[in-house]
Motif scaffolding. Sequence first.
Motif, PDB file in Angstrom:
ATOM      1  N   LEU A  31       0.829  -1.204   0.000  1.00 55.58           N
ATOM      2  CA  LEU A  31       0.000   0.000   0.000  1.00 55.58           C
ATOM      3  C   LEU A  31       0.862   1.252   0.000  1.00 55.58           C
ATOM      4  CD1 LEU A  31      -2.819   1.377   0.357  1.00 55.58           C
ATOM      5  CD2 LEU A  31      -2.467   1.148   2.835  1.00 55.58           C
ATOM      6  N   THR A 186      -5.784  -4.438   3.763  1.00 58.38           N
ATOM      7  CA  THR A 186      -5.967  -3.164   3.071  1.00 58.38           C
ATOM      8  C   THR A 186      -7.346  -3.053   2.453  1.00 58.38           C
ATOM      9  OG1 THR A 186      -3.592  -2.987   2.611  1.00 58.38           O
ATOM     10  CG2 THR A 186      -5.072  -1.696   1.227  1.00 58.38           C
ATOM     11  N   TYR A 207      -0.851  -0.799  11.248  1.00 60.47           N
ATOM     12  CA  TYR A 207      -0.296  -0.111  10.083  1.00 60.47           C
ATOM     13  C   TYR A 207       0.474   1.142  10.522  1.00 60.47           C
ATOM     14  CZ  TYR A 207      -2.360  -2.687   6.118  1.00 60.47           C
ATOM     15  OH  TYR A 207      -2.669  -3.634   5.160  1.00 60.47           O
TER      16      TYR A 207
END
Length: 223
Positions: A31, A186, A207
């Motif tokens: 990501l 995600t 995260y």
Amino acid sequence: MLATPVYIICSPSPQVGKTLVARLLSEFLLLKNGTVLSFDINLKEPSLLDYLPDITETADVTDTYGKMQLMDRLILNDRVTKVIDLGFHAFDEFFKMCEEIGFIKEAARRRIAPAMLFFAGTDRFSLRSYEMLRRQVPPAALITIHNEFVVRGELPDCIHRAALFRLPVLPVFLKTYIDRLTFSFTSYLRGEKDPSSELYQWIGRNYGILRDLDSKLTLGRSG
């Protein structure tokens, strides 16, 4: 010049959450950076390759050819972050190899930033392995993971807490949910409409921790 992080997720014990953290880290890096290369060194299924086949390769450290193939990739500063899901069966052999070839010094020379994400345990074998890593790698390169699902309560006093990643317990029904091979952390964040939900908060918190860790490694900071 920015460094290229190499994350080695490890423990001498099975079923402590290595693949779960490897999934979290790999998805976060994909990501953040748009690319990541993960290596699966495991015997049991399901493994990282089953969850993230598009970004994962298998690796073998049982023979010289396999070791050299892996190390050639790890010391290549190609600006692609690497993640290794190191199975417990390969723990001793992998770090023996690292010491024999001088991996830490060679990584520093090539602007590679290795980080050992070690799952803390209370058994004697885990504590001995932890002390071995403390002797072998710089303090800033050793991050202790406290999986609260596996180790309840506080960690032993000998565990250095300067770099500690606490992995909070999820309810069993959520743990079962994220263990599905089709689950993506995600994708869940992008699709979940309630940011106050427990799983959304859990993923977001982890995260955030991984973002801070990756920034420090990439910039070459030890703090």
